[in-house]
Write an enzyme that holds these catalytic residues in place. Structure first.
Site, PDB file in Angstrom:
ATOM      1  N   SER A  27       2.806  17.334  38.499  1.00  0.00           N
ATOM      2  CA  SER A  27       3.577  16.117  38.731  1.00  0.00           C
ATOM      3  C   SER A  27       4.609  16.285  39.851  1.00  0.00           C
ATOM      4  O   SER A  27       5.294  17.306  39.944  1.00  0.00           O
ATOM      5  CB  SER A  27       4.302  15.727  37.440  1.00  0.00           C
ATOM      6  OG  SER A  27       5.106  14.596  37.666  1.00  0.00           O
ATOM      7  N   LYS A  51       3.389  11.377  39.819  1.00  0.00           N
ATOM      8  CA  LYS A  51       4.849  11.545  39.897  1.00  0.00           C
ATOM      9  C   LYS A  51       5.534  11.030  38.624  1.00  0.00           C
ATOM     10  O   LYS A  51       5.063  10.067  38.008  1.00  0.00           O
ATOM     11  CB  LYS A  51       5.348  10.759  41.121  1.00  0.00           C
ATOM     12  CG  LYS A  51       6.852  10.690  41.282  1.00  0.00           C
ATOM     13  CD  LYS A  51       7.466  12.033  41.588  1.00  0.00           C
ATOM     14  CE  LYS A  51       8.980  12.010  41.459  1.00  0.00           C
ATOM     15  NZ  LYS A  51       9.530  13.355  41.186  1.00  0.00           N
ATOM     16  N   ILE A  77      14.480  16.121  43.932  1.00  0.00           N
ATOM     17  CA  ILE A  77      13.977  14.772  44.235  1.00  0.00           C
ATOM     18  C   ILE A  77      14.498  13.790  43.186  1.00  0.00           C
ATOM     19  O   ILE A  77      14.839  12.663  43.488  1.00  0.00           O
ATOM     20  CB  ILE A  77      12.424  14.739  44.244  1.00  0.00           C
ATOM     21  CG1 ILE A  77      11.847  15.763  45.226  1.00  0.00           C
ATOM     22  CG2 ILE A  77      11.907  13.324  44.537  1.00  0.00           C
ATOM     23  CD1 ILE A  77      12.163  15.545  46.677  1.00  0.00           C
ATOM     24  N   CYS A 136      14.297  16.463  31.203  1.00  0.00           N
ATOM     25  CA  CYS A 136      15.297  15.449  31.537  1.00  0.00           C
ATOM     26  C   CYS A 136      16.508  15.540  30.609  1.00  0.00           C
ATOM     27  O   CYS A 136      16.362  15.850  29.431  1.00  0.00           O
ATOM     28  CB  CYS A 136      14.708  14.055  31.391  1.00  0.00           C
ATOM     29  SG  CYS A 136      13.076  13.904  32.086  1.00  0.00           S
ATOM     30  N   GLY A 271       1.063  22.997  42.132  1.00  0.00           N
ATOM     31  CA  GLY A 271       2.177  22.157  42.555  1.00  0.00           C
ATOM     32  C   GLY A 271       2.581  22.396  43.995  1.00  0.00           C
ATOM     33  O   GLY A 271       1.931  21.929  44.940  1.00  0.00           O
TER      34      GLY A 271
HETATM   35  C1  LIG Z   1       9.081  18.088  44.882  1.00  0.00           C
HETATM   36  C2  LIG Z   1       8.797  18.286  43.415  1.00  0.00           C
HETATM   37  C3  LIG Z   1       8.844  17.193  42.557  1.00  0.00           C
HETATM   38  C4  LIG Z   1       8.577  17.362  41.178  1.00  0.00           C
HETATM   39  N1  LIG Z   1       8.605  16.272  40.348  1.00  0.00           N
HETATM   40  C5  LIG Z   1       8.308  16.426  39.034  1.00  0.00           C
HETATM   41  C6  LIG Z   1       8.274  15.297  38.153  1.00  0.00           C
HETATM   42  O1  LIG Z   1       8.483  14.152  38.554  1.00  0.00           O
HETATM   43  N2  LIG Z   1       7.998  15.522  36.828  1.00  0.00           N
HETATM   44  C7  LIG Z   1       7.740  16.791  36.334  1.00  0.00           C
HETATM   45  O2  LIG Z   1       7.492  16.948  35.126  1.00  0.00           O
HETATM   46  N3  LIG Z   1       7.736  17.865  37.158  1.00  0.00           N
HETATM   47  C8  LIG Z   1       8.014  17.714  38.485  1.00  0.00           C
HETATM   48  N4  LIG Z   1       8.009  18.810  39.314  1.00  0.00           N
HETATM   49  C9  LIG Z   1       7.686  20.142  38.764  1.00  0.00           C
HETATM   50  C10 LIG Z   1       6.232  20.530  39.069  1.00  0.00           C
HETATM   51  O3  LIG Z   1       5.328  19.607  38.490  1.00  0.00           O
HETATM   52  C11 LIG Z   1       5.928  21.956  38.553  1.00  0.00           C
HETATM   53  O4  LIG Z   1       6.122  22.003  37.151  1.00  0.00           O
HETATM   54  C12 LIG Z   1       6.824  23.011  39.194  1.00  0.00           C
HETATM   55  O5  LIG Z   1       7.048  22.724  40.563  1.00  0.00           O
HETATM   56  C13 LIG Z   1       6.237  24.418  39.081  1.00  0.00           C
HETATM   57  O6  LIG Z   1       4.967  24.505  39.672  1.00  0.00           O
HETATM   58  P1  LIG Z   1       4.724  24.986  41.201  1.00  0.00           P
HETATM   59  O7  LIG Z   1       5.481  26.272  41.385  1.00  0.00           O
HETATM   60  O8  LIG Z   1       3.235  25.140  41.332  1.00  0.00           O
HETATM   61  O9  LIG Z   1       5.257  23.899  42.064  1.00  0.00           O
HETATM   62  C14 LIG Z   1       8.266  18.659  40.670  1.00  0.00           C
HETATM   63  C15 LIG Z   1       8.237  19.750  41.563  1.00  0.00           C
HETATM   64  C16 LIG Z   1       8.486  19.589  42.911  1.00  0.00           C
HETATM   65  C17 LIG Z   1       8.432  20.792  43.818  1.00  0.00           C
END
Ligand SMILES: Cc1cc2nc3c(=O)[nH]c(=O)nc-3n(C[C@H](O)[C@H](O)[C@H](O)COP(=O)(O)O)c2cc1C
Length: 309
Positions: A27, A51, A77, A136, A271
């Site tokens: 997400s 998102k 964000i 949250c 992600g």
């Molecule tokens: C720019 C950005 C926006 C994110 N927005 C959300 C979100 O809206 N809801 C959520 O549950 N996680 C959100 N995440 C967390 C990611 O889904 C993920 O759990 C986290 O980044 C770890 O994975 P990664 O290292 O592969 O990015 C966001 C991460 C990033 C980098």
């Protein structure tokens, strides 16, 4: 013969959540999927998580909201999103024609917000499941995240469960001292699966400006830097719950994903890697397929949890 990569991510749910393969997008890193459909064949993915969505549209946090660190990304964000009504009106009809299931990630300020979101999404064509972001802050009890303790995690999960028959995935925060306890509480309250991890609490200082490098000061760390932490948490949670576990955190290659699967994850989410390589999720999938063929593995079940004692 092609290996069987399919996996049922909501075995306890009457609708189920059968995915063709274990590779999903995380997400907030893949928009609503539509943005990437021009770049590669997104229908080949196991699932897309959109998102984070709230009841009303939101603008998100103050700028600057992104900052690169050694092997990681800081982001704040926040909840910049179009709101659930626009999502149902504009995005779900597009998803309804897709082969790839789309899961809607939701966030709220109160337990009631989550329940109302789940209710709005229930039965909407094009939506295959809900991912509940419990990182949250709970505004009614001083702003600690719902996911820091088993009781509040259980309350949110139970409220969402009661409001929808869709598969419910509870997304765990690493910013707790008891992630296995929180996972068990979510599973006990009706989660069909859990996903982990969300970002780790972090910040950076701009030393020339003598100010925090991120507008909201405290933000979230993602990317390769968090992979070993995420892997340990997935290992721990997979030993604590019977529902499927979806691993996430720093996955950038098929090898990374296979580590999570061998630690006990039934599926993975890609992600931050997508920002450097928009087709990272598909590359991960193709690498898993190659590994399985090379190693003579016929189904994913043969390697799921293989590294566990
Ligand atoms: C720019 C950005 C926006 C994110 N927005 C959300 C979100 O809206 N809801 C959520 O549950 N996680 C959100 N995440 C967390 C990611 O889904 C993920 O759990 C986290 O980044 C770890 O994975 P990664 O290292 O592969 O990015 C966001 C991460 C990033 C980098």
């Amino acid at each position: 013969m092609c290996p069987d990569l399919s996996v049922q991510l909501a075995p306890g749910n009457k609708n189920g959540l059968l995915v063709a393969n274990p590779v999903m997008t995380a997400s907030g890193t893949f928009g609503y999927g539509t943005e990437y459909s021009q770049i590669f064949d997104i229908q080949r993915l196991g699932a897309i998580v959109c998102k984070g969505t709230t009841l009303e549209p939101r603008e998100g946090n103050p700028q600057p909201r992104l900052f690169e660190t050694a092997s990681g990304l800081l982001n704040s964000i926040g909840w910049q999103n179009i709101g659930v009504k626009a999502l149902i009106k504009e995005k779900a009809p597009v998803w309804a024609d897709w082969q790839v299931p789309v899961i809607v990630n939701i966030g709220g300020d109160t337990v009631d917000d989550y329940a109302r979101l789940a209710q709005e999404l229930d039965g909407v064509r094009g939506i295959s499941g809900i991912e509940v972001n419990i990182s949250c802050p709970n505004v009614k009890v001083g702003g600690a995240a719902f996911g820091v303790d088993p009781d509040s995690a259980s309350q949110v999960t139970a409220a969402v469960r009661a409001a929808t028959s869709l598969p419910v995935i509870v997304k765990l925060t690493p910013n707790t001292s008891d992630i296995a306890g929180v996972a068990s509480a979510a599973a006990g309250a009706g989660a069909d699966a859990v996903s982990l991890i969300n970002t780790l609490k972090a910040t950076a200082i701009d030393i020339k400006k003598r100010r925090p490098a991120i507008g909201s000061i405290i933000c979230g760390l993602s990317g390769p830097a968090i992979k070993p932490v995420a892997l340990a948490m997935v290992y721990e949670v997979a030993g604590a719950v019977k529902v499927p576990v979806i691993g996430c955190g720093g996955i950038a290659s098929a090898e990374d994903a296979i580590e999570f699967i061998m630690a006990g994850a039934s599926a993975v989410q890609v992600g931050t890697a997508t920002f450097g390589n928009p087709r990272a999720s598909l590359d991960v999938l193709e690498g898993i397929e190659r590994f399985m063929e090379e190693e003579g593995i016929k189904s994913l079940g043969e390697i799921t949890g293989a590294a566990r004692g």
